[in-house]
Design an enzyme around this catalytic site. Structure first.
Site, short mmCIF file in Angstrom:
data_model
loop_
_atom_site.label_atom_id
_atom_site.label_comp_id
_atom_site.label_asym_id
_atom_site.label_seq_id
_atom_site.Cartn_x
_atom_site.Cartn_y
_atom_site.Cartn_z
N TYR A 77 -0.38 -15.42 53.67
CA TYR A 77 -0.68 -15.55 55.09
C TYR A 77 -1.42 -16.85 55.38
O TYR A 77 -1.01 -17.63 56.23
CB TYR A 77 -1.51 -14.34 55.56
CG TYR A 77 -1.84 -14.39 57.02
CD1 TYR A 77 -0.93 -13.92 57.97
CD2 TYR A 77 -3.05 -14.91 57.48
CE1 TYR A 77 -1.22 -13.97 59.32
CE2 TYR A 77 -3.35 -14.95 58.83
CZ TYR A 77 -2.43 -14.47 59.74
OH TYR A 77 -2.72 -14.53 61.09
N LYS A 81 0.02 -20.35 57.26
CA LYS A 81 -0.68 -20.87 58.45
C LYS A 81 -1.11 -22.32 58.22
O LYS A 81 -0.98 -23.16 59.10
CB LYS A 81 -1.88 -19.99 58.80
CG LYS A 81 -1.49 -18.60 59.28
CD LYS A 81 -0.70 -18.65 60.55
CE LYS A 81 -0.45 -17.27 61.12
NZ LYS A 81 0.31 -17.29 62.36
#
Length: 170
Positions: A77, A81
């Site tokens: 994650y 990002k």
């Protein structure tokens, strides 16, 4: 409002033409889309949308990312990002603002039991430490608009959770 097929985003270039500012809050979850789907939505679609927006004349791109975003992270994650932040910055907008909110406080239509528990806990913590671990989505939206209304001189500006709270109150 234009509806686009993200699998064929290049065919919708006209939808990205003639806008001075682009706001991007696109994202999914790994649970919903699987690891490959998460990468495709949160990195690939966002990067392609940024490229189309720039080609269409967009001067200021505002990206909602995440606290802890880091292209070198071991966590998928946070790595994705961080990667998308780098890709968007590389597009070459006159101004690029990246917001890195902590846990988003919002009401969702779908059931996410663990997120609901976290929101209850963080909502209580927010009474004592209002800018530490969470931020209401309305505050993020106000901060996104405010950063466009007063862009500053920086080509790239990264706003962490506390700054999002401050700007979102203005």
């Amino acid at each position: 409002q234009a509806v686009v097929d993200f699998e064929r985003l290049g065919e919708h270039a006209a939808a990205f033409q003639g806008h001075d500012v682009g706001f991007c809050c696109l994202g999914t979850t790994r649970a919903k889309a699987g690891a490959d789907g998460f990468v495709r939505v949160d990195r690939d679609y966002v990067a392609q949308a940024a490229e189309l927006a720039r080609a269409g004349g967009c001067k200021h791109f505002v990206l909602q990312s995440s606290r802890g975003a880091n292209a070198q992270s071991r966590f998928l994650y946070l790595r994705v990002k961080g990667e998308v932040e780098n890709l968007v910055q590389a597009v070459g907008f006159d101004h690029c603002t990246i917001l890195r909110p902590a846990v988003l406080l919002c009401k969702r239509q779908e059931s996410r039991p663990m997120e609901w528990i976290a929101r209850q806990f963080l909502g209580a913590v927010a009474w004592v430490f209002p800018t530490a671990y969470s931020v209401p989505v309305e505050t993020v939206a106000r901060a996104m608009v405010a950063c466009v209304m007063q862009p500053g001189e920086e080509k790239v500006k990264v706003l962490e959770n506390r700054a999002i709270h401050e700007l979102g109150k203005a």
